[in-house]
Design an enzyme around this catalytic site. Structure first.
Site, PDB file in Angstrom:
ATOM      1  N   GLU A 339      66.961  37.465 -16.378  1.00  0.00           N
ATOM      2  CA  GLU A 339      67.511  37.172 -15.381  1.00  0.00           C
ATOM      3  C   GLU A 339      69.219  37.520 -16.224  1.00  0.00           C
ATOM      4  O   GLU A 339      69.615  36.394 -16.343  1.00  0.00           O
ATOM      5  CB  GLU A 339      67.595  35.491 -15.910  1.00  0.00           C
ATOM      6  CG  GLU A 339      66.659  35.061 -15.274  1.00  0.00           C
ATOM      7  CD  GLU A 339      66.383  33.374 -15.029  1.00  0.00           C
ATOM      8  OE1 GLU A 339      66.329  33.158 -14.055  1.00  0.00           O
ATOM      9  OE2 GLU A 339      66.875  32.812 -15.622  1.00  0.00           O
TER      10      GLU A 339
HETATM   11  C1  NGO Z   1      62.217  31.193 -15.564  1.00  0.00           C
HETATM   12  C2  NGO Z   1      64.359  31.305 -16.378  1.00  0.00           C
HETATM   13  C3  NGO Z   1      63.572  30.082 -17.335  1.00  0.00           C
HETATM   14  C4  NGO Z   1      63.951  28.957 -16.465  1.00  0.00           C
HETATM   15  C5  NGO Z   1      62.598  28.602 -15.648  1.00  0.00           C
HETATM   16  C6  NGO Z   1      63.016  27.610 -15.264  1.00  0.00           C
HETATM   17  C7  NGO Z   1      62.729  32.746 -16.726  1.00  0.00           C
HETATM   18  C8  NGO Z   1      61.556  33.794 -17.528  1.00  0.00           C
HETATM   19  N1  NGO Z   1      64.000  32.725 -16.857  1.00  0.00           N
HETATM   20  O1  NGO Z   1      61.856  31.701 -16.145  1.00  0.00           O
HETATM   21  O2  NGO Z   1      65.103  30.137 -18.347  1.00  0.00           O
HETATM   22  O3  NGO Z   1      64.286  27.823 -17.723  1.00  0.00           O
HETATM   23  O4  NGO Z   1      62.572  29.492 -14.807  1.00  0.00           O
HETATM   24  O5  NGO Z   1      61.163  27.059 -14.472  1.00  0.00           O
END
Ligand code: NGO
Length: 523
Positions: A339
């Site tokens: 992300e």
């Molecule tokens: C995503 C995000 C995390 C969040 C999570 C919540 C990943 C790999 N990055 O998973 O930062 O906490 O969702 O469900």
């Protein structure tokens, strides 16, 4: 198992409840049921004979093998004083085997390190494996065949009830090498004692990796001696503005050792280049504009990134990876990589390429969230598939090894249903059946199953402030993940699994686990 043996076993009152060469579970109800999770490869169980632990029971271990002796002591502690005023003593093997004993023995003819054979007769229990890990798993299976009240350990001896396990013959080995859980200690901090309890609970179900998400926007949770403000400043808060916290290097090393005794490898994660506000707030030079941002206590994602063009960033990463690698005996270093919304694709790929080489230079193998597939992956790098809309099949087709953590099936922080007070729902509502009744191999098809290193269930802690919250989201779904990771696909049946799952309730109650009483499960 060949037919003559089967007939013999049946004649002796032994009933096969799951075996590779037999009809699927559930096709004929077993006369004598068991509640072992994950389901062993083959389990034949007696209808009418049992082994009973008595005050004379001893646990026999090979002479001079400290690792096996330690497993014997764990088994002794699990049995506790349920059958006698003292836990069963652990003693080295002598010329004869005392009556009613539990024997741990090394048998190098067993193929894999995690495989074991457990034989329970009225006279004795024998657990055989080629390596300590297999003996540990055999001991966990035995523990699950003993009555749940054993879990009260030293607290509640129940002298009126026999501590018995049915006579049985179990031959077992896991499907996948990587059977993981992930705990996010960054969004909310959990103490080492709390993490140790989680390790105890996951190892009961033969999980063997604990991935610790040690740094994110809201907190930096591990002491780095060469960059002391990371923990001191970056560890000072958490989601909602609470006090946060961090592990000293000594505490981390203690956690690693505790996990190793339970055959759990710690996988440390420092998320980068995004999810880095806690580092950015600790050191201004990690920011492209040279200004440290405020600490962050909300739950948004994607807004932060270290300055990928600056040398200071790579000095920082090199120091952090070096210090963590030095105190982590396991082979893995998780670099996050998820992300990042503030970098171009080229900037991102160049960053991951460079960080892979840093990790390699410190002798570790890279694990990263599936976005790292955009970089030139080293042959040893492992990708952790999480985004439901991104198929991991193309990566697998390129020969990349994958850990499956599909968010819509395996994220333990997803709510069970709309009524669940804790958790998020961006990927799905995940009731227990959703967590169990699917198979990871289908996600990677047509790539072969060998491209899957294993499975891992992440628990992100945006909404969980206590371990009771964590347990409520993890149980019972973590038991489902454990079975997906360990048991043969062709043996798994939801209707049969839910019965074994329901039978965990008294054990979890004895262990004080705060679990979700799903309406799908016969508790
Ligand atoms: C995503 C995000 C995390 C969040 C999570 C919540 C990943 C790999 N990055 O998973 O930062 O906490 O969702 O469900």
């Amino acid at each position: 198992m060949t037919r003559p043996v089967a007939i013999l076993l049946l004649a002796a009152g032994i009933v096969t409840t799951a075996c590779a060469t037999h009809a699927p579970i559930g096709s004929a109800p077993p006369a004598r049921t068991h509640a072992v999770i994950p389901l062993p490869q083959s389990i034949e169980i007696s209808r009418d004979r049992a082994f009973t632990i008595t005050p004379q029971t001893v646990i026999v271990v090979p002479q001079g093998d400290e690792r096996v002796a330690a497993i014997g002591r764990s088994l002794s502690a699990w049995i506790g004083i349920a059958a006698a005023p003292q836990p069963p003593p652990v003693q080295p093997a002598g010329p004869s085997i005392p009556p009613a004993s539990i024997v741990l023995t090394v048998d190098t003819s067993l193929a894999s390190a995690e495989a074991y054979e457990l034989t329970i007769t009225a006279e004795r229990v024998t657990i055989a494996a080629s390596q300590p890990a297999g003996l540990f798993y055999g001991a966990q299976t035995l523990r699950q065949l003993l009555p749940p009240f054993v879990e009260y350990g030293g607290v509640r001896p129940d002298a009126a009830r026999p501590v018995s396990a049915p006579a049985a013959r179990i031959v077992d080995a896991p499907r996948f090498a990587w059977r993981g859980a992930m705990l996010d200690v960054a969004r909310h901090f959990f103490t080492t004692d709390e993490v140790k309890r989680y390790i105890d609970l996951i190892s009961l179900y033969k999980l063997n990796r604990l991935h610790l998400h040690l740094a994110d926007d809201q907190g930096w949770r591990i002491e780095i001696v060469s960059w002391p403000e990371l923990a001191r400043t970056g560890g000072r808060t958490q989601v909602g503005g609470g006090a946060g916290g961090f592990y000293t290097q000594r505490e981390y090393a203690d956690l690693v050792a505790y996990a190793a005794q339970r055959f759990v490898t710690i996988v440390p994660e420092i998320d980068m280049p995004g999810h880095t506000n806690a580092a950015l707030t600790s050191y201004a030079e990690l920011n492209c504009n040279g200004r440290a941002p405020e600490p962050y206590t909300g739950i948004d994602v994607g807004f932060s990134a270290v300055c990928v063009e600056s040398d200071a960033t790579y000095r920082f990463i090199d120091d952090v990876v070096r210090e963590i690698a030095a105190m982590t005996p396991g082979p893995y270093m998780h670099i996050g990589g998820d992300e990042v919304k503030t970098l171009t694709r080229d900037q991102y790929a160049a960053f991951i390429n460079r960080v892979q080489r840093i990790v390699e230079s410190h002798g570790k193998q890279v694990v990263g969230w599936d976005e790292i597939g955009a970089a030139d992956l080293l042959p040893t790098s492992i990708v952790q598939h999480w985004r439901p809309k991104e198929s991991p099949a193309a990566l697998a087709a390129r020969g990349v090894k994958v850990i499956v953590s599909a968010a819509n099936r395996m994220y333990l922080d997803m709510k069970y249903d709309q009524a669940t007070a804790l958790g998020l729902n961006w990927a799905a509502y995940i009731e227990v059946r959703d967590a169990y009744d699917w198979d990871p191999a289908a996600l990677l098809a047509p790539a072969p199953e060998s491209s899957i290193v294993g499975v891992e269930a992440p628990l992100w802690s945006e909404t969980t402030t206590t371990m009771r919250d964590v347990e409520f989201l993890a149980f019972p779904r973590l038991a489902a993940v454990a079975e997906i990771g360990w048991s043969r696909r062709e043996h798994r049946r939801w209707n049969e699994f839910k019965r074994r799952l329901g039978a965990q309730a008294p054990r979890w109650t004895a262990l004080g686990v705060n679990f979700y009483r799903s309406p799908q499960v016969p508790w």
